[in-house]
Scaffold this active site. Structure first.
Site, PDB file in Angstrom:
ATOM      1  N   HIS A   1      -3.926  -7.911  -3.533  1.00  9.72           N
ATOM      2  CA  HIS A   1      -5.027  -8.188  -2.609  1.00  9.72           C
ATOM      3  C   HIS A   1      -5.464  -6.902  -1.920  1.00  9.72           C
ATOM      4  O   HIS A   1      -4.724  -5.909  -1.892  1.00  9.72           O
ATOM      5  CB  HIS A   1      -4.587  -9.201  -1.556  1.00  9.72           C
TER       6      HIS A   1
ATOM      7  N   CYS B   1      -0.676 -11.754   2.890  1.00  5.85           N
ATOM      8  CA  CYS B   1      -1.150 -10.535   3.538  1.00  5.85           C
ATOM      9  C   CYS B   1      -0.854 -10.544   5.037  1.00  5.85           C
ATOM     10  O   CYS B   1      -0.491  -9.520   5.616  1.00  5.85           O
ATOM     11  CB  CYS B   1      -2.646 -10.350   3.292  1.00  5.85           C
TER      12      CYS B   1
ATOM     13  N   GLU C   1      -5.768  -6.128   1.241  1.00  4.95           N
ATOM     14  CA  GLU C   1      -4.911  -5.694   2.350  1.00  4.95           C
ATOM     15  C   GLU C   1      -3.632  -5.032   1.841  1.00  4.95           C
ATOM     16  O   GLU C   1      -3.175  -4.025   2.399  1.00  4.95           O
ATOM     17  CB  GLU C   1      -4.528  -6.888   3.233  1.00  4.95           C
TER      18      GLU C   1
ATOM     19  N   CYS D   1      -4.735 -13.958   3.837  1.00  3.59           N
ATOM     20  CA  CYS D   1      -3.979 -15.113   3.379  1.00  3.59           C
ATOM     21  C   CYS D   1      -2.552 -15.035   3.948  1.00  3.59           C
ATOM     22  O   CYS D   1      -2.184 -14.044   4.587  1.00  3.59           O
ATOM     23  CB  CYS D   1      -3.948 -15.131   1.855  1.00  3.59           C
TER      24      CYS D   1
END
Length: 296
Positions: A199, A232, A201, A229
């Site tokens: 992801h 993260c 992040e 999410c």
């Protein structure tokens, strides 16, 4: 790939849109800067406007694909470096140790290095093996390649371009700032890497860790276009990020208020949280992406 297939493909590529280029050129003239002060960047932006067919082109993600090969004509003493440099530079590019790859890493973009004709085997799994032949021939004494080899090399490039265009990544971007300086950038790459953890992040935090030489990100501010999410958000807590700003809410996977709020639980070192920053703009990017998927 045959010559006929290549010709048909080339003919399917639309020329740059002149109206978009003219509109971009007019916009350049209206900006508060001396004419031509950005040099070649101005010409590049106008050309990009024509390719993307809009006066205000945006590039949300980028992949630099390098097709590496050796030239047999080096035997004639016309090169400033021996062929052995090619394999080393190919490896260096995968490790962000060349100027181009260092810039790409700074901006969070991909570098894909492909062996289409390096003279020796490449001892690096990160270099994609699409070898057509081991080095070209010495054009002083023989053809560089046969026609079929040249067509195969072009087919490699076209195939990689299609893969990049079809990767279908959800457009999420993240930057991390400390003391007014960007120390980490990332974007969503789950499809490309087939890795659940990839992801925006996570990528930005990994880059920030390398920049600071520590896993701790206290004193840092994380900006991301979509609500983090649970994975993260957990990493943000573990890294002790001080502040988090996000754009669009995620009503399906959001862990900062969209579904739940991990930062309100009894964990140590929760960050200060601000949501809904440029929310409509961030949400529009996501809507446009999913609308495009539905049309395919």
């Amino acid at each position: 790939m045959t010559r006929q297939e290549l010709t048909a493909y080339m003919e399917s590529i639309l020329p740059a849109d002149r109206e978009s280029m003219d509109a971009a050129r007019r916009r350049q003239a209206e900006l508060a800067k001396p004419p031509g002060s950005l040099g070649a960047l101005e010409d590049m932006s106008i050309r990009l406007a024509g390719v993307l067919r809009t006066a205000r082109p945006e590039v949300r993600r980028c992949r630099v694909t390098v097709l590496a090969a050796d030239n047999g004509v080096v035997a004639e003493g016309v090169s400033c470096a021996p062929q052995s440099v090619t394999v080393q530079q190919a490896v260096n590019m995968t490790r962000h140790k060349t100027g181009m790859s260092a810039l790409a890493a700074y901006f969070g973009d991909d570098v894909q290095v492909v062996d289409v004709g390096i003279r020796t085997p490449v001892p690096c799994p990160q270099v994609l093996d699409r070898k057509v032949r081991f080095s070209t021939g010495d054009i002083a004494v023989e053809p560089a390649m046969t026609e079929q080899q040249a067509l195969r090399a072009l087919a490699v490039g076209l195939d990689l371009a299609r893969q990049a265009a079809a990767c279908g990544e959800v457009p999420v971007g993240c930057v991390i700032v400390k003391d007014g300086r960007v120390i980490g950038r990332g974007r969503n790459r789950r499809e490309e890497r087939q890795a659940a953890w990839s992801h925006a992040e996570m990528e930005a935090m990994a880059q920030a860790n390398r920049a600071l030489g520590t896993w701790r990100l206290d004193g840092c501010t994380l900006y991301v276009t979509l609500e983090p999410c649970p994975m993260c958000a957990g990493a943000i807590l573990n890294a002790r990020v001080s502040r988090v700003y996000f754009g669009a809410r995620d009503r399906e996977m959001g862990a900062c208020g969209g579904v739940m709020n991990l930062f309100m639980e009894d964990f140590p070192h929760p960050p200060a949280l601000v949501g809904g920053v440029l929310e409509e703009e961030c949400a529009r990017v996501l809507r446009d992406f999913f609308r495009g998927l539905r049309k395919k």
